[in-house]
Design an enzyme around this catalytic site. Sequence first.
Site, mmCIF file in Angstrom:
data_model
loop_
_atom_site.group_PDB
_atom_site.id
_atom_site.type_symbol
_atom_site.label_atom_id
_atom_site.label_comp_id
_atom_site.label_asym_id
_atom_site.label_seq_id
_atom_site.Cartn_x
_atom_site.Cartn_y
_atom_site.Cartn_z
ATOM 1 N N LYS A 26 -37.804 -91.538 55.531
ATOM 2 C CA LYS A 26 -38.927 -92.331 56.019
ATOM 3 C C LYS A 26 -39.240 -91.961 57.463
ATOM 4 O O LYS A 26 -40.388 -91.692 57.814
ATOM 5 C CB LYS A 26 -38.557 -93.818 55.911
ATOM 6 C CG LYS A 26 -39.725 -94.756 55.858
ATOM 7 C CD LYS A 26 -39.247 -96.205 55.700
ATOM 8 C CE LYS A 26 -38.898 -96.536 54.257
ATOM 9 N NZ LYS A 26 -38.217 -97.829 54.117
ATOM 10 N N ARG A 96 -37.054 -101.222 59.359
ATOM 11 C CA ARG A 96 -37.014 -100.625 58.019
ATOM 12 C C ARG A 96 -35.835 -99.674 57.908
ATOM 13 O O ARG A 96 -35.583 -98.880 58.800
ATOM 14 C CB ARG A 96 -38.299 -99.828 57.760
ATOM 15 C CG ARG A 96 -39.542 -100.483 58.296
ATOM 16 C CD ARG A 96 -40.760 -99.562 58.240
ATOM 17 N NE ARG A 96 -41.146 -99.213 56.899
ATOM 18 C CZ ARG A 96 -42.133 -98.353 56.618
ATOM 19 N NH1 ARG A 96 -42.787 -97.739 57.601
ATOM 20 N NH2 ARG A 96 -42.437 -98.078 55.370
ATOM 21 N N GLY A 105 -35.929 -99.998 47.148
ATOM 22 C CA GLY A 105 -35.493 -101.372 46.923
ATOM 23 C C GLY A 105 -34.040 -101.615 47.243
ATOM 24 O O GLY A 105 -33.535 -102.707 47.043
ATOM 25 N N MET A 107 -32.451 -101.357 50.263
ATOM 26 C CA MET A 107 -32.211 -102.082 51.504
ATOM 27 C C MET A 107 -33.519 -102.709 51.948
ATOM 28 O O MET A 107 -34.578 -102.101 51.861
ATOM 29 C CB MET A 107 -31.653 -101.135 52.543
ATOM 30 C CG MET A 107 -30.205 -100.809 52.228
ATOM 31 S SD MET A 107 -29.521 -99.556 53.270
ATOM 32 C CE MET A 107 -30.273 -98.119 52.608
ATOM 33 N N HIS A 468 -41.106 -103.281 40.894
ATOM 34 C CA HIS A 468 -39.725 -102.797 40.963
ATOM 35 C C HIS A 468 -39.292 -102.230 39.611
ATOM 36 O O HIS A 468 -38.753 -101.127 39.517
ATOM 37 C CB HIS A 468 -38.810 -103.953 41.380
ATOM 38 C CG HIS A 468 -37.362 -103.571 41.429
ATOM 39 N ND1 HIS A 468 -36.517 -103.764 40.365
ATOM 40 C CD2 HIS A 468 -36.630 -102.968 42.396
ATOM 41 C CE1 HIS A 468 -35.316 -103.317 40.688
ATOM 42 N NE2 HIS A 468 -35.358 -102.835 41.921
ATOM 43 N N CYS A 844 -17.457 -72.812 27.246
ATOM 44 C CA CYS A 844 -17.911 -73.558 26.077
ATOM 45 C C CYS A 844 -17.468 -75.018 26.090
ATOM 46 O O CYS A 844 -17.526 -75.686 25.079
ATOM 47 C CB CYS A 844 -17.447 -72.873 24.793
ATOM 48 S SG CYS A 844 -15.656 -72.873 24.613
ATOM 49 N N TYR A 864 -22.421 -66.201 29.960
ATOM 50 C CA TYR A 864 -23.195 -67.237 29.279
ATOM 51 C C TYR A 864 -22.538 -68.599 29.429
ATOM 52 O O TYR A 864 -21.355 -68.707 29.779
ATOM 53 C CB TYR A 864 -23.371 -66.904 27.794
ATOM 54 C CG TYR A 864 -22.090 -66.951 26.994
ATOM 55 C CD1 TYR A 864 -21.654 -68.150 26.408
ATOM 56 C CD2 TYR A 864 -21.307 -65.812 26.815
ATOM 57 C CE1 TYR A 864 -20.478 -68.202 25.686
ATOM 58 C CE2 TYR A 864 -20.133 -65.859 26.105
ATOM 59 C CZ TYR A 864 -19.715 -67.064 25.539
ATOM 60 O OH TYR A 864 -18.549 -67.123 24.836
#
Length: 896
Positions: A26, A96, A105, A107, A468, A844, A864
């Site tokens: 953020k 924030r 959602g 915190m 939410h 495998c 593989y």
Amino acid sequence: MTKWVYGFGGGSADGDASMKNLLGGKGANLAEMSSLGLPVPPGFTITTEVCTWYYANGETYPADLETQVQAALAQVEGVVGKTFGDAANPLLVSVRSGARASMPGMMDTVLNLGLNDQTVEGLAALSGDRRFAFDSYRRFITMYSNVVLGIGHDQFEEILDDHKDRLGVVIDTDLTAENWEKVVADYKALVEQELGKPFPQDPKDQLWGAVGAVFESWMNDRAKFYRRMHDIPESWGTAVNVQSMVFGNMGETSATGVAFTRNPSTGENKLYGEFLINAQGEDVVAGIRTPQSLTRAGREEMGETALSMEEAMPTVFSQFVDVTGRLEGHYRDMQDIEFTVEQGRLWMLQTRNGKRTAKSALKIAVDLAHEGVISHDEAVSRVEPAALDQLLHPTLDPNAARTVVAAGLPASPGAATGKVVFDADEAERLGQQGDAVILVREETSPEDIHGMHAARGIVTARGGMTSHAAVVARGMGRPCVSGAGEISINEKAGTFIARGRVFKAGEVITIDGGKGEVLDGAVAMIEPELTGDFQTLMAWADEVRRLKVRANAETPLDARTARGFGAEGIGLCRTEHMFFDDTRIAAVREMILADDEQGRRAALAKIAPFQKSDFVELFTIMSGLPVTVRLLDPPLHEFIPHSDADIDALAAGSGLDAEKLKRRARELHETNPMLGHRGCRLGVAYPEIYEMQVRAILEAALEVKAASGVAPIPEIMHPLVALGLEMKYLRDLTDRTAEAVFGEAGDRVEYLVGTMVELPRAALRAADLAEHAEFFSFGTNDLTQTTFGISRDDSGRFLQAYLDKGIFENDPFVRLDQNGVGDLIRIAEERGRTVKPGMKMGICGEHGGDPSSIAFCEEVGLDYVSCSPYRVPIARLAAAQAALSARSGVEREKDR
Ligand code: ADP
Ligand code: MG
Ligand code: MG
């Protein structure tokens, strides 16, 4: 001196988008948007390093943090022209959280911080809107009390409801200034009663209280759970963003909203989102009022009457559209955006790469590549392999009868059937029991995450497309119907009513998250069709992939599914599954009961035709592709019953001698079967068993070659080899049998002989084995068991304690232990190829379908990976991404 605080806003910033680790997602993006000249309310970010420092130092702050915060705050005051705590002209801020990876959602944010009994008057005078000022104050008291002081939301809601009831008012926006003043007085009284002291009036105390709460919330249960689920290390910490407030609740020309630059469910390239007039922050996502569409097209599609933003605020809307276009162009990906309009003026509050469904991730990646914004390789690296799982599973059969019991919003696509559950804990409990459940709730909150995770699908009665429930369900890949207003839930009674019908907890319903429908009972599902964007992206993935992808399969159905998903062969065909079949188990038991080799051979001769026909079918399906067949592996006692009662029943039904069966069962009993008479130890003690199997494999190969003209490539694999001489013995046995078969048939096929590396000694002495083997297949399930000395079947009893205490970061049976088990694989690879350069090697175990383990296989240079059929596409994509990051030398930044 360490810089703990980074400012942003007013057209510039100390940080930028590349500094996510330090500033959190953020904070980094707020800085970037500021530098781009977008309208961002000024503020500052306290770095994630402070969070780390805080926990490393007994929950205290670095000494110079306070000075740096004060300086940053003064800077903000300068830009905004307001002063924090000033009675006449107060600056208000939001506090924030913001970690590196978005944790939606997880915190909580505190808005309107800085309000107290004096500054609220200043705000009222300044805005000329007393109602607005007290509305903001009551929001602040609720949020601050909830997040910082630990007083639950509901107590505040009760007070508000009482006021509304008394006033005869239904919606919040109808309350007047005087009404809100009274609510505020009651709120403050509640706080004082709960805490024994008044609501904090000093804005500085408020600020540090909120900052501390954000850091504390990094360690709350919700955050811990989310981190565990999404593999986010605790050491990252969260940043704190302090940002000057802008107000969407200043009347009819103000609003707040969220937008996606493309549709997060379908990927369609159209602006998509919701907004609310005269509202603040979380009102949109909380589902308290029903939000309106951003665009006119969106409104019409949803059949809403309330005006869209495009219609209600055309000028600021077109400015907003410009900004979203710039942001998507700048970040070169779909953006998830938060914004507020304050009296006609646009403010940007957040942008990030948007969460999306697998379907939309595919479409957006392919579209962006077609638009020339990103390259094919970049498109390949944009889609999380594990997310493909969502697309590989069934959807509702469009031709099946469906009884719709409620309609809601198509919040997260996919279909699910399960029992109705109203409570998240109950959903988790039943989910752990293996029950399929649908979580039905009024609306969801972060407390419900574990229940949503455990449920097959989610239904909410309230909330929009960005509620939410919707956001979290899309992130988790759970189908979800939100805002199904026709449902009325009575949690206490354990029922919901929809269209006049009562559904009890435990009753089965089906949801169609793509249509937004709740259906009665179970509804038929169909297999997914993997065309279009899926095929395009897979083709791009296959172009860069080096590792081949095979499947673990023994039944024709599995083999066909695997080929359909693009498997390039079978990496593990377990022959014992073929022995359990009703038609042959009798002969298998006869072999086990036989007193001598002759008796065993007679019984084996009865099994041989079945084995051969199994292989004919498998080779035909896998036409021309390699098929690794593992010879008999489990201890023989797995084929006979254990209890006397079961043996008596078997004897009665089959004519076998009960006493002899019991004696043989006792003889075969082992204290530690996992380390007992199994694997190639069977082939050494009873070579006739392996001879029969080798014969069946090669006769089948010859038959398919004759019939189709395409020669199969069998790879005959001996399990649990530890010694070079063991391998030599088995190799000779195989070759001798092969020559006999070829001589009888007058024709040959190519075949390879190899071993499964699943014992530490085999890995360490790989050079000895390589003398006699043409390939290695790492059986990482057993190799993990034998390396750790942990039994996979018993680990459940203690593994959780190890995970909880952080001693194991992951279950080593799910994610390869790249250090220990990994070392053994590295050693075996090196020593094996020293003897036989270019020797064929693959993996495998279950790990063959796990993206991070696949990256390891790329790194070690295996040829593989082999995984279960449904994971083949995931492995193809993961292998492509591993090749890309190996090529670029940097690890791809994971989109968490
Ligand atoms: P989350 O991570 O849960 O989305 P945010 O910190 O983004 O939390 O904030 C929650 C809500 O508050 C969002 O709607 C956001 O836009 C709004 N908000 C945050 N800061 C401000 C601010 N300074 N002014 C106005 N609204 C804000
Ligand atoms: Mg929040
Ligand atoms: Mg946000």
